[in-house]
Design a protein around this motif. Structure first.
Motif, PDB file in Angstrom:
ATOM      1  N   PRO A  64      -3.219  -2.597   1.199  1.00 50.76           N
ATOM      2  CA  PRO A  64      -2.922  -3.014  -0.168  1.00 50.76           C
ATOM      3  C   PRO A  64      -2.818  -1.815  -1.103  1.00 50.76           C
ATOM      4  O   PRO A  64      -3.343  -0.733  -0.814  1.00 50.76           O
ATOM      5  CB  PRO A  64      -4.134  -3.882  -0.523  1.00 50.76           C
ATOM      6  N   SER A  65      -2.138  -2.010  -2.211  1.00 50.77           N
ATOM      7  CA  SER A  65      -2.044  -1.012  -3.286  1.00 50.77           C
ATOM      8  C   SER A  65      -1.380   0.286  -2.855  1.00 50.77           C
ATOM      9  O   SER A  65      -1.576   1.325  -3.484  1.00 50.77           O
ATOM     10  CB  SER A  65      -3.433  -0.729  -3.871  1.00 50.77           C
ATOM     11  N   ASP A  78       0.839  -5.781  -1.944  1.00 45.64           N
ATOM     12  CA  ASP A  78      -0.192  -6.741  -2.329  1.00 45.64           C
ATOM     13  C   ASP A  78      -1.312  -6.757  -1.296  1.00 45.64           C
ATOM     14  O   ASP A  78      -1.407  -5.874  -0.444  1.00 45.64           O
ATOM     15  CB  ASP A  78       0.410  -8.135  -2.545  1.00 45.64           C
ATOM     16  N   GLU A  79      -2.155  -7.777  -1.370  1.00 45.75           N
ATOM     17  CA  GLU A  79      -3.324  -7.824  -0.480  1.00 45.75           C
ATOM     18  C   GLU A  79      -2.964  -7.953   0.988  1.00 45.75           C
ATOM     19  O   GLU A  79      -3.782  -7.665   1.868  1.00 45.75           O
ATOM     20  CB  GLU A  79      -4.254  -8.980  -0.877  1.00 45.75           C
ATOM     21  N   TYR A  80      -1.732  -8.371   1.285  1.00 46.43           N
ATOM     22  CA  TYR A  80      -1.275  -8.497   2.666  1.00 46.43           C
ATOM     23  C   TYR A  80      -0.459  -7.287   3.117  1.00 46.43           C
ATOM     24  O   TYR A  80       0.086  -7.290   4.221  1.00 46.43           O
ATOM     25  CB  TYR A  80      -0.424  -9.761   2.830  1.00 46.43           C
ATOM     26  N   THR A 472      -6.310 -14.810  -7.816  1.00 45.58           N
ATOM     27  CA  THR A 472      -5.819 -13.558  -7.245  1.00 45.58           C
ATOM     28  C   THR A 472      -5.726 -12.453  -8.288  1.00 45.58           C
ATOM     29  O   THR A 472      -5.173 -11.393  -8.013  1.00 45.58           O
ATOM     30  CB  THR A 472      -4.433 -13.769  -6.606  1.00 45.58           C
ATOM     31  N   GLN A 474      -6.372  -9.269 -10.315  1.00 42.81           N
ATOM     32  CA  GLN A 474      -7.031  -7.994 -10.102  1.00 42.81           C
ATOM     33  C   GLN A 474      -6.745  -7.108 -11.309  1.00 42.81           C
ATOM     34  O   GLN A 474      -5.590  -7.002 -11.736  1.00 42.81           O
ATOM     35  CB  GLN A 474      -6.538  -7.316  -8.826  1.00 42.81           C
ATOM     36  N   SER A 495      -6.923   0.005  -5.919  1.00 43.33           N
ATOM     37  CA  SER A 495      -7.356   0.217  -4.534  1.00 43.33           C
ATOM     38  C   SER A 495      -8.855   0.446  -4.490  1.00 43.33           C
ATOM     39  O   SER A 495      -9.384   1.280  -5.233  1.00 43.33           O
ATOM     40  CB  SER A 495      -6.623   1.422  -3.928  1.00 43.33           C
ATOM     41  N   GLY A 568     -11.766  -9.279   2.229  1.00 40.68           N
ATOM     42  CA  GLY A 568     -10.586 -10.056   1.901  1.00 40.68           C
ATOM     43  C   GLY A 568     -10.726 -10.821   0.604  1.00 40.68           C
ATOM     44  O   GLY A 568      -9.737 -11.321   0.067  1.00 40.68           O
ATOM     45  N   ARG A 598      -9.749  -6.704  -4.915  1.00 37.85           N
ATOM     46  CA  ARG A 598      -9.988  -7.255  -3.580  1.00 37.85           C
ATOM     47  C   ARG A 598     -10.561  -6.176  -2.674  1.00 37.85           C
ATOM     48  O   ARG A 598     -10.177  -5.019  -2.743  1.00 37.85           O
ATOM     49  CB  ARG A 598      -8.679  -7.784  -2.988  1.00 37.85           C
ATOM     50  N   TYR A 600     -11.452  -4.694   1.274  1.00 38.60           N
ATOM     51  CA  TYR A 600     -10.902  -4.724   2.633  1.00 38.60           C
ATOM     52  C   TYR A 600     -11.818  -4.032   3.632  1.00 38.60           C
ATOM     53  O   TYR A 600     -11.401  -3.703   4.728  1.00 38.60           O
ATOM     54  CB  TYR A 600      -9.521  -4.067   2.654  1.00 38.60           C
TER      55      TYR A 600
END
Length: 601
Positions: A64-65, A78-80, A472, A474, A495, A568, A598, A600
């Protein structure tokens, strides 16, 4: 055509929508290549192109980021690890997708663009780990466990920015890229096309690549000094030993054009290629050849496009010489292949599946070839997934998407404006596959929790997925001496990384970057002892381009953790305190901050 040995190896990169990634072939050097006509390179013609894709780390986890640049546009993942750029002007013959992320070498994918056509890419980043160091004054050698070797003589290093001689400690970050790796097309920069010394546009056959970067003791970029050379040794995999030519051209990757450029040569000594280079970037041992283009569209027996499936092309005489990639959202794929060759096409659910769902052969001549529609006739591996998505108010999601995680890959499918979805995917076998599905509502910044489904061949109605329950949003909201500043994803890059001392986790490091001009950043870190929602941590550091001063934390500043979800999910908190500026002014900066990002790890 040029003779090709049974040990020849191919690599294929697929890109979407009537344009795509290239199939790369492994060929032996012989006299036939000497008379190949020169194909000129046009880097002036531009077209409008849209690009989307996923960025992952070395473990196939989403990144992400990350900053992604296409043309003049810069977006963040994005987060994915997903990104999308629409309608950007790019070079038609060599458009580039460039990914930047701290701690990794640049991830760059090159593709052939077509006016108003979209492409899809998967990019796997290479960690930028320090492999060794030595004194710039005395020179030295760094050897990686896989056999890659980098050697510099004495007094052969300069500051890359100023050109000043550098004699301090030289840190060498390096990575060998295995030319036989199954995921080569996602790891390597470019698309295995390059410009030879004659200015001709060529398709390249790689026998090994390396990424190398030199930095000084304070992180400054270093380079090989003018008039000096560094020695590189590339290991040659056992599977390529028999076909590896005695002498092979060397190529460096030009990050501006997205193409490899021929410079020098390497000689095979035992099981390695040895050569000298005058600068460091990505380097590649390649055999060049001309190419033609092939295209096809993959559909199921009902005429539905089969998107994001794994395809492999190999020579009929050598099944192990394979290239791999993915179809786009319309099932389309095209790429460069050698002329006058008999080839085998295989379609898989993913590169991890052992048996193909579809196989056929075809032959190329001297012109581009269109294979038309490739129909997957089997009923044992084609799965259709349908359903609906609703908001927190139980109304249809009119602006959203479905994320599917199948195996170790994420897939993204848009919702219709009535909140419905339907897509086709392939399975490895008729025993079914477990997938996770997530519905996301873009307008409301809401998503649902992942739900597991066992998908079988045929129709799979998964019912309604609610895009609700997890916000979602952020952000990092700052007030500095009464002036407010805000960062928010996905427009800005947010991040969260571990703050470590060696391998010991000391806490959490949050980096917020504004990608729009003028670029600016704010970074801060806090402790992580017994961290949980409701805990109080200590601010470890705070730096920001919003403060034109060097600051320190004079009195302890407490960070109040208000949310601490699982990996997550999200971390939220806030803090207030005073930073002291540098002498002689010793200015005070009153800081108030709230954040949500988020996690990770």
């Amino acid at each position: 055509m040029t003779a090709v040995s049974a040990q020849t190896k191919w690599r294929l990169i697929f890109l979407p929508l009537l344009l795509s990634v290239l199939f790369s072939c492994q060929k032996l050097i012989d006299e036939g290549n000497i008379t190949d006509p020169v194909i000129p390179v046009d880097l002036a013609t531009k077209v409008s192109s849209s690009v989307s894709g996923f960025v992952t780390d070395e473990n196939d986890e989403p990144v992400p980021s990350a900053s992604v640049k296409v043309g003049l546009q810069t977006v963040t993942t994005d987060e994915y690890g997903y990104f999308e750029v629409r309608n950007e002007q790019v070079v038609k013959s060599a458009a580039t997708v460039s990914v930047s992320m701290g701690g990794y070498f640049p991830g760059i994918r090159t593709y052939m663009a077509e006016q108003n056509k979209a492409v899809f890419v998967r990019i796997k980043l290479i960690p930028k780990n320090i492999s060794g160091n030595f004194s710039g004054g005395t020179g030295g050698t760094v050897t990686l466990p896989d056999g890659l070797k980098i050697a510099l003589p004495a007094n052969a290093v300069v500051n890359a920015t100023t050109g000043a001689a550098y004699t301090g400690m030289v840190n060498v970050a390096a990575s060998w890229i295995n030319p036989t790796a199954a995921d080569l097309d996602r790891i390597m920069p470019g698309d295995l096309r390059g410009v030879d010394v004659s200015g001709g546009f060529k398709q390249l056959t790689t026998y090994g690549m390396a990424a190398v970067e030199l930095t000084g003791s304070t992180g400054e970029k270093l380079q090989v000094a003018p008039g000096k050379k560094a020695a590189l040794s590339f290991p040659v995999p056992a599977a390529l030993q028999a076909t590896a030519p005695a002498t092979i051209p060397l190529w460096f990757f030009d990050e501006v054009t997205g193409l490899w450029k021929e410079e020098g040569a390497a000689v095979k000594t035992g099981n390695v290629y040895e050569g000298e280079v005058s600068h460091f970037s990505f380097w590649n041992c390649d055999v060049p050849a001309n190419f033609v283009q092939v295209n096809m569209t993959v559909k199921d027996s009902n005429g539905n496009p089969v998107s994001y499936v794994h395809a492999k092309i190999s020579r009929v005489t050598n099944p192990q010489s394979a290239a791999s990639g993915y179809t786009d959202s319309t099932g389309y794929v095209s790429g460069a292949v050698p002329a006058n060759a008999q080839l085998k096409l295989e379609i898989f659910s993913s590169y991890a599946c052992g048996n193909p769902i579809h196989t056929q052969t075809f032959t190329t001549a001297n012109s581009n070839i269109a294979l038309g529609v490739i129909t997957i006739n089997t009923t044992s591996a084609v799965a259709s997934i349908t359903g609906t998505a609703t908001t927190c108010a139980n109304t249809p999601v009119i602006n959203g998407f479905i994320i599917m995680k199948k195996g170790n890959h994420y897939y993204r499918y848009p919702l219709s404006n009535t909140g419905t979805f339907q897509f086709t995917t392939l399975l490895c076998s008729n025993t079914g596959t477990s997938v996770e599905l997530i519905a996301e509502d873009i307008a409301a910044s809401q998503q649902g929790n992942p739900t597991s489904h066992n998908i079988n061949a045929g129709n799979n109605a998964v019912g309604n997925l609610q895009a609700c329950g997890v916000t979602t949003q952020q952000f990092v909201n700052l007030t500095i001496n009464g002036v407010s500043h805000n960062y928010s994803a996905p427009g800005d890059s947010l991040s969260l990384r571990p703050a470590q001392s060696g391998t010991t986790l000391m806490g959490f490091f949050l980096s917020a970057s504004r990608m729009a001009s003028p670029f600016q950043y704010t970074d801060f870190a806090w402790t992580g002892q017994n961290i949980a929602s409701g805990s109080t941590q200590s601010l470890l550091e705070f730096t920001s381009q919003l403060i034109n001063d060097s600051t320190t934390i004079i009195n302890p500043i407490s960070v109040n953790i208000t949310e601490f979800g699982a990996v997550g999910q999200f971390v939220s908190g806030n803090f207030t305190g005073i930073l002291r500026g540098a002498a002689p002014a010793n200015s005070n900066y009153n800081i108030t901050c709230s954040f949500r990002v988020r996690r990770y790890f």
